[in-house]
Design an enzyme around this catalytic site. Structure first.
Site, PDB file in Angstrom:
ATOM      1  N   GLU A  43       5.550   0.432  -3.140  1.00 33.52           N
ATOM      2  CA  GLU A  43       4.124   0.449  -3.517  1.00 33.52           C
ATOM      3  C   GLU A  43       3.338   0.833  -2.274  1.00 33.52           C
ATOM      4  OE1 GLU A  43       0.374  -2.102  -5.347  1.00 33.52           O
ATOM      5  OE2 GLU A  43       2.146  -3.206  -4.689  1.00 33.52           O
ATOM      6  N   ASP A  96       0.259   3.763   7.975  1.00 33.55           N
ATOM      7  CA  ASP A  96      -0.522   4.702   7.183  1.00 33.55           C
ATOM      8  C   ASP A  96       0.461   5.591   6.430  1.00 33.55           C
ATOM      9  OD1 ASP A  96      -2.011   6.916   6.259  1.00 33.55           O
ATOM     10  OD2 ASP A  96      -3.522   6.545   7.791  1.00 33.55           O
ATOM     11  N   ASP A 118      -7.691   3.646  -2.625  1.00 32.49           N
ATOM     12  CA  ASP A 118      -9.064   3.882  -2.152  1.00 32.49           C
ATOM     13  C   ASP A 118      -9.564   5.235  -2.674  1.00 32.49           C
ATOM     14  OD1 ASP A 118      -8.967   1.505  -0.809  1.00 32.49           O
ATOM     15  OD2 ASP A 118      -8.406   2.385   1.112  1.00 32.49           O
ATOM     16  N   ASP A 154      -9.358   1.733 -11.997  1.00 31.67           N
ATOM     17  CA  ASP A 154     -10.496   1.648 -12.922  1.00 31.67           C
ATOM     18  C   ASP A 154     -11.501   2.754 -12.606  1.00 31.67           C
ATOM     19  OD1 ASP A 154     -11.323   0.546 -10.452  1.00 31.67           O
ATOM     20  OD2 ASP A 154     -13.036  -0.392 -11.450  1.00 31.67           O
ATOM     21  N   THR A 192      -2.382  -6.200 -10.758  1.00 35.76           N
ATOM     22  CA  THR A 192      -2.610  -6.252  -9.308  1.00 35.76           C
ATOM     23  C   THR A 192      -3.865  -7.111  -9.077  1.00 35.76           C
ATOM     24  OG1 THR A 192      -4.193  -4.445  -8.998  1.00 35.76           O
ATOM     25  CG2 THR A 192      -1.891  -3.823  -9.332  1.00 35.76           C
ATOM     26  N   GLU A 193      -4.136  -7.419  -7.805  1.00 37.77           N
ATOM     27  CA  GLU A 193      -5.350  -8.194  -7.496  1.00 37.77           C
ATOM     28  C   GLU A 193      -6.604  -7.464  -8.009  1.00 37.77           C
ATOM     29  OE1 GLU A 193      -3.057  -8.214  -4.796  1.00 37.77           O
ATOM     30  OE2 GLU A 193      -2.924 -10.336  -4.229  1.00 37.77           O
ATOM     31  N   TYR A 194      -6.685  -6.170  -7.703  1.00 38.50           N
ATOM     32  CA  TYR A 194      -7.866  -5.395  -8.102  1.00 38.50           C
ATOM     33  C   TYR A 194      -7.942  -5.234  -9.611  1.00 38.50           C
ATOM     34  CZ  TYR A 194      -9.817  -4.104  -3.596  1.00 38.50           C
ATOM     35  OH  TYR A 194     -10.443  -4.135  -2.378  1.00 38.50           O
ATOM     36  N   GLU A 195      -6.804  -5.080 -10.231  1.00 36.30           N
ATOM     37  CA  GLU A 195      -6.772  -4.917 -11.688  1.00 36.30           C
ATOM     38  C   GLU A 195      -7.328  -6.163 -12.373  1.00 36.30           C
ATOM     39  OE1 GLU A 195      -2.906  -3.855 -12.995  1.00 36.30           O
ATOM     40  OE2 GLU A 195      -3.422  -3.807 -15.114  1.00 36.30           O
TER      41      GLU A 195
HETATM   42  N1  SAM Z   1      -3.002  -2.215  -4.595  1.00 37.80           N
HETATM   43  C1  SAM Z   1      -3.821  -3.370  -4.377  1.00 37.80           C
HETATM   44  C2  SAM Z   1      -4.424  -3.813  -5.675  1.00 37.80           C
HETATM   45  O1  SAM Z   1      -4.376  -3.070  -6.649  1.00 37.80           O
HETATM   46  O2  SAM Z   1      -4.921  -4.948  -5.730  1.00 37.80           O
HETATM   47  C3  SAM Z   1      -4.909  -3.102  -3.306  1.00 37.80           C
HETATM   48  C4  SAM Z   1      -5.939  -2.085  -3.661  1.00 37.80           C
HETATM   49  S1  SAM Z   1      -7.048  -1.733  -2.315  1.00 37.80           S
HETATM   50  C5  SAM Z   1      -8.410  -1.020  -3.062  1.00 37.80           C
HETATM   51  C6  SAM Z   1      -6.266  -0.335  -1.551  1.00 37.80           C
HETATM   52  C7  SAM Z   1      -5.299  -0.728  -0.448  1.00 37.80           C
HETATM   53  O3  SAM Z   1      -4.618   0.430  -0.001  1.00 37.80           O
HETATM   54  C8  SAM Z   1      -5.977  -1.322   0.771  1.00 37.80           C
HETATM   55  O4  SAM Z   1      -5.340  -2.541   1.116  1.00 37.80           O
HETATM   56  C9  SAM Z   1      -5.814  -0.268   1.847  1.00 37.80           C
HETATM   57  O5  SAM Z   1      -5.745  -0.797   3.140  1.00 37.80           O
HETATM   58  C10 SAM Z   1      -4.522   0.399   1.417  1.00 37.80           C
HETATM   59  N2  SAM Z   1      -4.418   1.802   1.853  1.00 37.80           N
HETATM   60  C11 SAM Z   1      -5.345   2.776   1.680  1.00 37.80           C
HETATM   61  N3  SAM Z   1      -4.927   3.925   2.219  1.00 37.80           N
HETATM   62  C12 SAM Z   1      -3.687   3.685   2.725  1.00 37.80           C
HETATM   63  C13 SAM Z   1      -2.743   4.493   3.412  1.00 37.80           C
HETATM   64  N4  SAM Z   1      -3.004   5.776   3.703  1.00 37.80           N
HETATM   65  N5  SAM Z   1      -1.578   3.932   3.790  1.00 37.80           N
HETATM   66  C14 SAM Z   1      -1.321   2.613   3.515  1.00 37.80           C
HETATM   67  N6  SAM Z   1      -2.190   1.803   2.885  1.00 37.80           N
HETATM   68  C15 SAM Z   1      -3.359   2.330   2.486  1.00 37.80           C
END
Ligand code: SAM
Length: 214
Positions: A43, A96, A118, A154, A192-195
């Site tokens: 993931e 990253d 994001d 979403d 997921t948390e965000y979901e």
């Molecule tokens: N997947 C989780 C959820 O659905 O609850 C978290 C969603 S959150 C909006 C997006 C996550 O992706 C953040 O924790 C962010 O730091 C991580 N993220 C964004 N771009 C990334 C990248 N290029 N590599 C690794 N993680 C990344």
């Protein structure tokens, strides 16, 4: 994801046996690391790890690797992981995902999950979106022959963009829905948390399943 500087998170990560270091020589060695030949699912952008931890509990025959860019978020996933020491199929990397091909070899990953990635709303940042053609090209280089990607969000503009990018990159769209929780794919869905947060606010959840054409 709103980021708070969690005190000591870098030390926690450096000391955790569940975190693979970004400079560790792991590419091509994941089956050795897990000590079995089970499939490897990752993931990318796992946040606090609710989704991948649940999947690891449900599917002991699959190895899971959660990837997260920020230490302050990853520590929350480590806390959950530490409460489940019996799990032998869940590891994390703080990195990253732009550098994902440095950590996984060709054909090494059987499946990729992207959840509530994001949105990077500015056009000039489009290539940073985890479903951009640039990222899809990286995924092809690590995915197994029959591997695929499931993406949930979403965010409608991001979902539309992602469908377009999949077509542009000549990936097959296996299926998609714009209201996952009221669709034929709802059963067995792991939130997921965000979901959880966004569906409780009444936002429909979009989901697509895509695969590279080989
Ligand atoms: N997947 C989780 C959820 O659905 O609850 C978290 C969603 S959150 C909006 C997006 C996550 O992706 C953040 O924790 C962010 O730091 C991580 N993220 C964004 N771009 C990334 C990248 N290029 N590599 C690794 N993680 C990344």
């Amino acid at each position: 994801m709103r980021l708070r500087n969690v005190k000591g998170s870098r030390d926690t990560i450096a000391e955790s046996k569940y975190v693979i270091k970004e400079d560790a020589p792991v590419k091509g060695r994941w089956h050795e690391i897990f000590g079995n030949d089970n499939p490897i699912h990752i993931e990318i952008g796992m946040g606090k790890g609710m989704f991948i931890t649940k999947l690891a509990e449900q599917n002991p025959g699959i190895n899971y690797v959660g990837i997260e860019k920020y230490s302050s978020v990853l520590v929350r996933a480590i806390e959950k992981r530490e409460e489940r020491e019996e799990l032998t199929n869940l590891l994390f990397i703080r990195m990253d995902a732009e550098n994902i091909e440095e950590m996984f070899d060709k054909n090494e990953v059987d499946y990729i999950y992207l959840n509530f990635s994001d949105p990077w709303p500015k056009d000039r940042h489009a290539k940073r979106r985890l479903t951009s053609v640039q990222f899809l090209a990286r995924y092809i280089n690590i995915l197994a022959e029959d591997g695929g990607v499931t993406f949930k969000t979403d965010n409608v503009p991001l979902f539309d963009f992602s469908l377009e990018q999949a077509k542009e990159a000549d990936w097959e769209i296996i299926n998609y829905t714009r209201d996952l929780h009221h669709s034929e794919y709802a059963e067995g869905n792991v939130m997921t948390e965000y979901e959880k947060k966004f569906s409780e606010m009444g936002n429909p959840i979009n989901r697509m399943v895509i695969k590279p054409k080989r």
